[in-house]
Design an enzyme around this catalytic site. Structure first.
Site, mmCIF file in Angstrom:
data_model
loop_
_atom_site.group_PDB
_atom_site.id
_atom_site.type_symbol
_atom_site.label_atom_id
_atom_site.label_comp_id
_atom_site.label_asym_id
_atom_site.label_seq_id
_atom_site.Cartn_x
_atom_site.Cartn_y
_atom_site.Cartn_z
ATOM 1 N N VAL A 7 36.471 44.194 33.612
ATOM 2 C CA VAL A 7 37.177 43.332 34.196
ATOM 3 C C VAL A 7 37.873 42.053 32.859
ATOM 4 O O VAL A 7 37.045 41.665 32.204
ATOM 5 C CB VAL A 7 36.961 42.838 35.694
ATOM 6 C CG1 VAL A 7 37.374 41.801 35.920
ATOM 7 C CG2 VAL A 7 37.015 43.683 36.381
ATOM 8 N N PHE A 8 38.628 41.290 32.086
ATOM 9 C CA PHE A 8 39.591 40.396 32.277
ATOM 10 C C PHE A 8 39.150 39.000 32.579
ATOM 11 O O PHE A 8 39.966 39.474 34.250
ATOM 12 C CB PHE A 8 40.758 40.365 31.702
ATOM 13 C CG PHE A 8 41.142 39.793 30.540
ATOM 14 C CD1 PHE A 8 40.265 39.831 29.204
ATOM 15 C CD2 PHE A 8 41.420 38.511 30.805
ATOM 16 C CE1 PHE A 8 40.533 38.507 28.059
ATOM 17 C CE2 PHE A 8 41.869 37.420 30.056
ATOM 18 C CZ PHE A 8 41.159 37.450 28.706
ATOM 19 N N GLY A 9 38.166 38.246 32.674
ATOM 20 C CA GLY A 9 38.453 36.930 33.372
ATOM 21 C C GLY A 9 38.632 36.079 32.775
ATOM 22 O O GLY A 9 38.236 35.568 31.573
ATOM 23 N N TYR A 10 40.006 35.043 33.233
ATOM 24 C CA TYR A 10 39.877 34.371 32.972
ATOM 25 C C TYR A 10 40.091 32.819 33.784
ATOM 26 O O TYR A 10 40.845 31.799 32.999
ATOM 27 C CB TYR A 10 41.933 35.243 32.842
ATOM 28 C CG TYR A 10 42.695 34.903 33.606
ATOM 29 C CD1 TYR A 10 43.229 34.065 34.627
ATOM 30 C CD2 TYR A 10 43.379 36.341 34.616
ATOM 31 C CE1 TYR A 10 44.107 33.753 35.866
ATOM 32 C CE2 TYR A 10 43.635 36.264 35.431
ATOM 33 C CZ TYR A 10 43.620 34.988 36.147
ATOM 34 O OH TYR A 10 44.900 35.790 37.343
ATOM 35 N N GLY A 11 39.547 32.476 34.960
ATOM 36 C CA GLY A 11 39.544 31.903 35.566
ATOM 37 C C GLY A 11 37.862 31.415 35.976
ATOM 38 O O GLY A 11 37.296 31.121 34.680
ATOM 39 N N SER A 12 37.802 31.723 36.797
ATOM 40 C CA SER A 12 36.377 30.905 37.037
ATOM 41 C C SER A 12 35.728 31.996 37.035
ATOM 42 O O SER A 12 34.517 32.228 36.322
ATOM 43 C CB SER A 12 35.760 31.210 38.803
ATOM 44 O OG SER A 12 36.579 32.263 39.073
ATOM 45 N N GLU A 100 38.985 38.164 44.597
ATOM 46 C CA GLU A 100 41.360 37.968 44.736
ATOM 47 C C GLU A 100 42.433 37.853 45.844
ATOM 48 O O GLU A 100 43.194 37.980 45.309
ATOM 49 C CB GLU A 100 40.889 38.350 43.273
ATOM 50 C CG GLU A 100 40.555 38.053 42.131
ATOM 51 C CD GLU A 100 39.614 36.651 41.783
ATOM 52 O OE1 GLU A 100 41.060 36.062 42.666
ATOM 53 O OE2 GLU A 100 39.116 36.490 41.320
#
Length: 206
Positions: A7-12, A100
């Site tokens: 999983v790519f996290g770009y926010g929280s 999400e």
């Protein structure tokens, strides 16, 4: 053997990682922009007073908003690719789908990084949650002053919207020497005008 669940996290997710992570690597995406272009009625706002959170938008989709965007091509989306323990992959997928749920769709894309100064894929076909322009929560490009004011004043079940902005800016800056984000930084600067007790020190002349 099944593909690992990455999983790519770009926010929280950068500062609140998913559970059951067994490894992680910092990296960046190609073909996307990160913008506060998603309304939030369940985390950083309420149905009566919608907050704003970041979303990924394909660069192609965002191009139609670029005339109103001060940073249409400037930033690279840095974040963190998390590999989830296979024993808990289904559990984490359900958790993230719920987290999400407000207007995001699932895409798969390669995550890039640098190894010995050479650009390479550091996480293949990671899951990313993308805000499509045809979903009800997508708000597109907004005037930065108006957007900063909304972020500063909004509050939801997960806390103050402004704290999300400040935490995200700090988290992104720590990922890599190149991981500055102009859109996020501009919102932080504008939010200062709403902060009580912010004074400018002006030298006395004469």
């Amino acid at each position: 053997m099944s593909q690992p669940y990455i999983v790519f996290g770009y926010g929280s997710l950068i500062f609140k990682p998913p559970p059951h992570t067994i490894s992680q690597v910092n990296g960046f995406l190609k073909g996307y922009v990160r913008r506060f272009a998603q309304s939030s009625n369940d985390h950083r706002g309420t149905p009566e007073s919608l907050g704003r959170v970041v979303t990924l938008v394909s660069a192609e989709d965002w191009a139609e908003f670029s005339a109103a965007d001060p940073f249409p091509h400037e930033d690279i989306v840095w974040g963190v690719a998390y590999t989830i323990d296979p024993a808990y992959a289904a559990e984490v997928r359900d958790y993230l789908d719920y987290r999400e749920k407000n207007g995001y769709t699932v895409h798969h894309t390669d995550v890039y990084g640098f190894e010995n100064g050479v650009e390479t894929i550091v996480a293949p076909q990671a899951v990313v949650y993308v805000g499509r322009k045809d979903n009800p929560a997508f708000v597109g490009s907004e005037d930065l002053d108006v957007l900063a004011a909304r972020i500063y004043t909004s509050v939801g079940p997960s806390g103050k919207n402004k704290d999300y902005l400040y935490d995200l800016e700090e988290a992104v800056k720590k990922l890599a020497p190149e991981s500055y984000d102009s859109h996020i930084a501009a919102l932080v600067v504008r939010s200062l005008i709403f902060t009580p007790y912010v004074f400018l020190t002006v030298p006395i002349v004469g």
